[in-house]
Enzyme design. Structure first.
Site, PDB file in Angstrom:
ATOM      1  N   SER A  23       0.817  -1.212   0.000  1.00  8.75           N
ATOM      2  CA  SER A  23       0.000   0.000   0.000  1.00  8.75           C
ATOM      3  C   SER A  23       0.854   1.266   0.000  1.00  8.75           C
ATOM      4  O   SER A  23       0.331   2.375   0.089  1.00  8.75           O
ATOM      5  CB  SER A  23      -0.927   0.006   1.219  1.00  8.75           C
ATOM      6  OG  SER A  23      -0.194  -0.161   2.418  1.00  8.75           O
ATOM      7  N   ASN A 110      -1.891  -2.575  13.299  1.00  7.61           N
ATOM      8  CA  ASN A 110      -3.345  -2.394  13.313  1.00  7.61           C
ATOM      9  C   ASN A 110      -3.771  -1.168  14.117  1.00  7.61           C
ATOM     10  O   ASN A 110      -4.638  -0.407  13.686  1.00  7.61           O
ATOM     11  CB  ASN A 110      -4.031  -3.648  13.840  1.00  7.61           C
ATOM     12  CG  ASN A 110      -3.787  -4.848  12.943  1.00  7.61           C
ATOM     13  OD1 ASN A 110      -3.234  -4.690  11.851  1.00  7.61           O
ATOM     14  ND2 ASN A 110      -4.163  -6.026  13.384  1.00  7.61           N
ATOM     15  N   THR A 155     -40.092  26.722  -8.607  1.00  7.23           N
ATOM     16  CA  THR A 155     -40.391  25.361  -8.176  1.00  7.23           C
ATOM     17  C   THR A 155     -40.667  24.602  -9.466  1.00  7.23           C
ATOM     18  O   THR A 155     -41.191  25.181 -10.427  1.00  7.23           O
ATOM     19  CB  THR A 155     -41.620  25.277  -7.243  1.00  7.23           C
ATOM     20  OG1 THR A 155     -42.768  25.722  -7.978  1.00  7.23           O
ATOM     21  CG2 THR A 155     -41.462  26.140  -6.000  1.00  7.23           C
ATOM     22  N   HIS A 156     -40.262  23.346  -9.500  1.00  2.33           N
ATOM     23  CA  HIS A 156     -40.389  22.537 -10.727  1.00  2.33           C
ATOM     24  C   HIS A 156     -39.652  23.186 -11.899  1.00  2.33           C
ATOM     25  O   HIS A 156     -40.011  22.967 -13.054  1.00  2.33           O
ATOM     26  CB  HIS A 156     -41.853  22.305 -11.112  1.00  2.33           C
ATOM     27  CG  HIS A 156     -42.724  21.867  -9.986  1.00  2.33           C
ATOM     28  ND1 HIS A 156     -42.998  20.560  -9.680  1.00  2.33           N
ATOM     29  CD2 HIS A 156     -43.372  22.598  -9.029  1.00  2.33           C
ATOM     30  CE1 HIS A 156     -43.779  20.472  -8.618  1.00  2.33           C
ATOM     31  NE2 HIS A 156     -44.016  21.712  -8.189  1.00  2.33           N
ATOM     32  N   SER A 277     -14.301  25.857 -27.305  1.00  4.56           N
ATOM     33  CA  SER A 277     -14.475  24.592 -28.013  1.00  4.56           C
ATOM     34  C   SER A 277     -13.421  24.481 -29.100  1.00  4.56           C
ATOM     35  O   SER A 277     -13.035  25.482 -29.707  1.00  4.56           O
ATOM     36  CB  SER A 277     -15.874  24.554 -28.631  1.00  4.56           C
ATOM     37  OG  SER A 277     -15.903  23.701 -29.758  1.00  4.56           O
ATOM     38  N   GLU A 290     -19.395  22.137 -14.389  1.00  6.10           N
ATOM     39  CA  GLU A 290     -19.712  20.791 -14.863  1.00  6.10           C
ATOM     40  C   GLU A 290     -18.833  19.747 -14.199  1.00  6.10           C
ATOM     41  O   GLU A 290     -19.288  18.660 -13.830  1.00  6.10           O
ATOM     42  CB  GLU A 290     -19.533  20.716 -16.379  1.00  6.10           C
ATOM     43  CG  GLU A 290     -20.545  21.532 -17.142  1.00  6.10           C
ATOM     44  CD  GLU A 290     -20.165  21.646 -18.609  1.00  6.10           C
ATOM     45  OE1 GLU A 290     -20.796  20.971 -19.413  1.00  6.10           O
ATOM     46  OE2 GLU A 290     -19.221  22.400 -18.942  1.00  6.10           O
ATOM     47  N   TYR A 317      -9.253  -6.557  12.885  1.00  5.40           N
ATOM     48  CA  TYR A 317      -8.657  -6.060  11.648  1.00  5.40           C
ATOM     49  C   TYR A 317      -8.707  -7.118  10.548  1.00  5.40           C
ATOM     50  O   TYR A 317      -8.483  -8.300  10.800  1.00  5.40           O
ATOM     51  CB  TYR A 317      -7.194  -5.635  11.876  1.00  5.40           C
ATOM     52  CG  TYR A 317      -6.527  -5.150  10.599  1.00  5.40           C
ATOM     53  CD1 TYR A 317      -6.689  -3.831  10.169  1.00  5.40           C
ATOM     54  CD2 TYR A 317      -5.793  -6.023   9.791  1.00  5.40           C
ATOM     55  CE1 TYR A 317      -6.123  -3.386   8.976  1.00  5.40           C
ATOM     56  CE2 TYR A 317      -5.220  -5.582   8.602  1.00  5.40           C
ATOM     57  CZ  TYR A 317      -5.390  -4.267   8.203  1.00  5.40           C
ATOM     58  OH  TYR A 317      -4.828  -3.833   7.029  1.00  5.40           O
ATOM     59  N   LYS A 325      -8.119   3.555   2.455  1.00  6.72           N
ATOM     60  CA  LYS A 325      -7.317   4.759   2.246  1.00  6.72           C
ATOM     61  C   LYS A 325      -7.567   5.463   0.927  1.00  6.72           C
ATOM     62  O   LYS A 325      -7.785   6.678   0.896  1.00  6.72           O
ATOM     63  CB  LYS A 325      -5.833   4.434   2.403  1.00  6.72           C
ATOM     64  CG  LYS A 325      -5.435   4.447   3.862  1.00  6.72           C
ATOM     65  CD  LYS A 325      -4.113   3.791   4.084  1.00  6.72           C
ATOM     66  CE  LYS A 325      -4.183   2.888   5.287  1.00  6.72           C
ATOM     67  NZ  LYS A 325      -5.136   1.776   5.176  1.00  6.72           N
TER      68      LYS A 325
HETATM   69  N1  ARG Z   1      -1.181  -1.297   5.355  1.00  5.32           N
HETATM   70  C1  ARG Z   1      -2.107  -1.801   6.304  1.00  5.32           C
HETATM   71  C2  ARG Z   1      -3.427  -1.050   6.183  1.00  5.32           C
HETATM   72  O1  ARG Z   1      -3.440  -0.082   5.548  1.00  5.32           O
HETATM   73  C3  ARG Z   1      -1.588  -1.594   7.687  1.00  5.32           C
HETATM   74  C4  ARG Z   1      -2.075  -2.603   8.676  1.00  5.32           C
HETATM   75  C5  ARG Z   1      -1.581  -3.930   8.330  1.00  5.32           C
HETATM   76  N2  ARG Z   1      -1.817  -4.887   9.331  1.00  5.32           N
HETATM   77  C6  ARG Z   1      -1.692  -6.174   9.123  1.00  5.32           C
HETATM   78  N3  ARG Z   1      -1.914  -6.946  10.100  1.00  5.32           N
HETATM   79  N4  ARG Z   1      -1.361  -6.652   7.948  1.00  5.32           N
HETATM   80  O2  ARG Z   1      -4.445  -1.462   6.669  1.00  5.32           O
END
Ligand code: ARG
Length: 458
Positions: A23, A110, A155-156, A277, A290, A317, A325
């Protein structure tokens, strides 16, 4: 390099696996919060005697150095190190050696990730709230110049009764004020410290969670370790509040798009916020409005993504939660970008008062006022409604407005009508007469502007 958790494994993860579950490409934006949180954690570990002051000092120096390096662009994160938390730990160990291995005592990713996201969101809520306040200020400034700018209320999407542009703008100020309140409310539940929950079941170490909370500016600590690591309600709440902001912006944008069409001709957008345009030389398009209208869909999508991600998850978790995220970041980025550009868009638009006034005079927006006039002369409202309805039909047939009918013609519809009717149904007068709290009369709107400014300052 061996993974920090590789002890029980016989071989390395596959490259494809690294790419898939890493990530770092998106959670690297949490680096500052990760470091701040780790510094507070290290301080606390020393305070309760789990590590020495010297060790804490080395860790804090190391983390501060890493922060400087990241901000100077000297750090390259590694995909193999998975996420911002493990990248940071690895960088620390590389930098200060074995002492760095003590930082993660009594902590799990976590509770760490929950902490980082909460700190991040707390800042973003504050910034979003400030953007809303600024936008409201801009709207109030524009409104102040248009207390007497009469336009039709609809309205409408059919012309209904005359109002003013100021009154119309104030309606949006109310929405944005509620949005600010919603964010402030959401912030209260964001600002609770999850650190100390460990992986899910707390820790055997005698942590001082309250100290960490004070260090990091949290108002409280979470009260259940399972909930602390599995709760993302606060992210959902933010996405919901952001979605409503986008709904409000999008409705406003829809009106701006309509108003800038030749058919309405109520406003002209500044060149700086319009586009042409590639083919049609005459075009001037309201792209900003828009795009904001279009981007509202992204934010609703983010909200739906978060809800769907959470709905089937067992405690506590689960890796699914890493998917929180990108949705949350996208909602934050989108709503902030839209709020920012919307300010100059409305501040620079040119208002074509004559067209607004003309539209208000047409379309029988004073029909209710004529009925009210009859009521004042003693006619029951339902009867008055029918009389005016017949007068409108007559006007449509003869292509006239109500106030263009002669007194004789008007009296044919009802003998109680007198010369003073013309005063009563002139559109400016119709607006001024609606002087109830929350009404469009310039006096009422002036008061509403004052009240709105007080809320902004307060
Ligand atoms: N990158 C993980 C997340 O965004 C962090 C937590 C990971 N925890 C684990 N037990 N693998 O959630």
């Amino acid at each position: 390099m061996a993974k920090l958790w590789s002890g029980r494994f016989q071989k390395d993860t596959d490259r494809l696996m690294d790419d898939f579950h890493s990530s770092i490409s998106f959670d690297s934006r949490l680096y500052k919060y990760d470091i701040t949180g780790s510094i507070a954690h290290a301080k606390m570990l020393a305070r309760v005697g789990i590590i020495s002051d010297r060790e804490a000092g080395a860790i804090i120096d190391g983390l501060s150095g890493i922060l400087e390096d990241i901000e100077a662009g000297r750090v390259e994160f590694s995909v193999a190190a998975e996420d911002i938390h493990m990248n940071m730990e690895q960088l620390l160990i590389d930098r200060i050696g074995d002492v760095g291995k003590k930082l993660h005592t009594a902590r799990s990713r976590n509770d760490q990730v929950a902490l980082d996201v909460r700190m991040y969101l707390r800042d973003e809520i504050d910034e979003t709230g400030q953007l809303l306040a600024k936008l409201t200020g801009v709207l109030l400034d524009v409104a102040e110049q248009h207390l007497d700018t009469v336009m039709p209320g609809y309205t409408h999407l059919q012309r209904a009764q005359p109002i003013t542009l100021a009154h119309h703008l104030l309606a949006y100020c109310q929405m944005f004020e509620r949005d600010r309140q919603r964010l402030a409310d959401c912030r209260r539940r964001v600002n609770v410290l999850p650190l100390g929950a460990g992986a899910l079941a707390g820790t055997t170490f005698p942590l001082d969670r309250e100290y960490v909370a004070r260090e990091l500016g949290f108002d409280a600590v979470t009260e259940n370790s399972l909930d602390a690591v599995s709760d993302r309600d606060f992210a959902v709440e933010f996405a919901a509040a952001a979605s409503l902001i986008m709904v409000h912006l999008s409705r406003f944008c829809e009106e701006i798009i309509l108003w800038s069409s030749a058919e309405f001709g109520f406003i002209e957008l500044d060149d700086a916020y319009s586009t042409g345009s590639s083919m049609m030389p005459q075009k001037k398009n309201p792209d900003v409005a828009e795009l904001i209208r279009g981007k509202s869909g992204r934010v609703f999508g983010d909200l739906t993504a978060l809800l769907t991600m959470l709905k089937g998850l067992p405690l506590a978790y689960n890796k699914d939660m890493q998917e929180d995220k990108e949705a949350l970041f996208d909602a934050v980025d989108t709503v902030k970008k839209c709020l920012l550009i919307f300010q100059p868009l409305v501040a620079t638009m040119r208002v074509r008062k004559e067209n607004m006034a003309r539209a208000a005079r047409g379309g029988f927006t004073n029909a209710t006022d004529l009925a009210d006039y009859l009521v004042q002369q003693g006619v029951p409202f339902r009867e008055a409604h029918a009389i005016v309805g017949r007068a409108v039909a007559y006007c449509l047939e003869h292509n006239k407005a109500l106030d263009e009918l002669s007194l004789e013609v008007l009296r044919d519809f009802s003998p109680v009508i007198n010369e003073d009717v013309y005063e009563a149904i002139g559109v400016s007068r119709c607006v001024a007469a609606r002087n109830v709290i929350g009404g469009p009369a310039p006096e009422a709107v002036q008061k509403a502007i004052r009240a709105a400014r007080e809320k902004l300052d307060g």
